[in-house]
Design a protein around this motif. Structure first.
Motif, short mmCIF file in Angstrom:
data_model
loop_
_atom_site.label_atom_id
_atom_site.label_comp_id
_atom_site.label_asym_id
_atom_site.label_seq_id
_atom_site.Cartn_x
_atom_site.Cartn_y
_atom_site.Cartn_z
N PHE A 138 -8.10 22.81 -6.04
CA PHE A 138 -7.67 24.20 -6.17
C PHE A 138 -7.31 24.45 -7.63
O PHE A 138 -6.15 24.64 -7.99
N PHE A 139 -8.34 24.42 -8.46
CA PHE A 139 -8.13 24.49 -9.90
C PHE A 139 -7.50 25.82 -10.32
O PHE A 139 -6.73 25.85 -11.28
N ASN A 140 -7.79 26.91 -9.61
CA ASN A 140 -7.20 28.22 -9.94
C ASN A 140 -5.68 28.13 -9.86
O ASN A 140 -4.97 28.64 -10.73
N ASN A 141 -5.17 27.52 -8.80
CA ASN A 141 -3.73 27.41 -8.62
C ASN A 141 -3.12 26.51 -9.70
O ASN A 141 -2.03 26.79 -10.20
N PHE A 142 -3.83 25.45 -10.06
CA PHE A 142 -3.35 24.56 -11.11
C PHE A 142 -3.27 25.30 -12.44
O PHE A 142 -2.29 25.18 -13.18
#
Length: 130
Positions: free
Chosen positions: A115-119
């Motif tokens: 979940f790269f967006n959240n990271f």
């Protein structure tokens, strides 16, 4: 640079409501074939871009290792392989191992952050000081 531009334009247009996935983030899931085709195109683009962006790092590490250990045969020896209809191709064992390990490590890191967006949102929040 392309993804930074997408992020800036998306934020300028939608503010904090910008979707993490521009293909499906607006609620459009039809036609499925078009979304699938776009995802395939993105994957092809990223595979090619990955090769281009990694080349300077590969070159730096390989040159540095040759300078540090000039007598190491694993690092400096080139093996010539004759490929029919293409000519001779030189393979270096260190280059093969180093690049393979690098790709495996970056793939594992990518799988750690599904979940790269959240990271990125967490990093943005930490860096803004709010």
């Amino acid at each position: 640079m392309f993804y930074v531009l997408c992020g800036c334009v998306g934020y300028a247009a939608f503010g904090n409501d910008a979707p993490g996935n521009f293909l499906t983030g607006f609620g459009f899931y039809e036609p499925f074939w078009l979304i699938d085709f776009a995802n395939i195109c993105i994957a092809i683009h990223l595979i090619g871009a990955y090769q281009v962006f990694c080349q300077p790092l590969f070159e730096f590490v390989e040159r540095w290792c040759k300078k540090q250990w000039p007598d190491n045969k694993f690092i400096t020896t080139e093996y010539a392989i004759d490929i029919p209809l293409c000519g001779v191709y030189c393979i270096n064992s260190f280059r093969l191992v180093w690049r393979t390990v690098y790709v495996i490590v970056t793939a594992v890191i990518a799988m750690i952050f599904p979940f790269f967006n959240n990271f990125l949102g967490v990093l943005g929040a930490l860096s803004s000081g709010h």
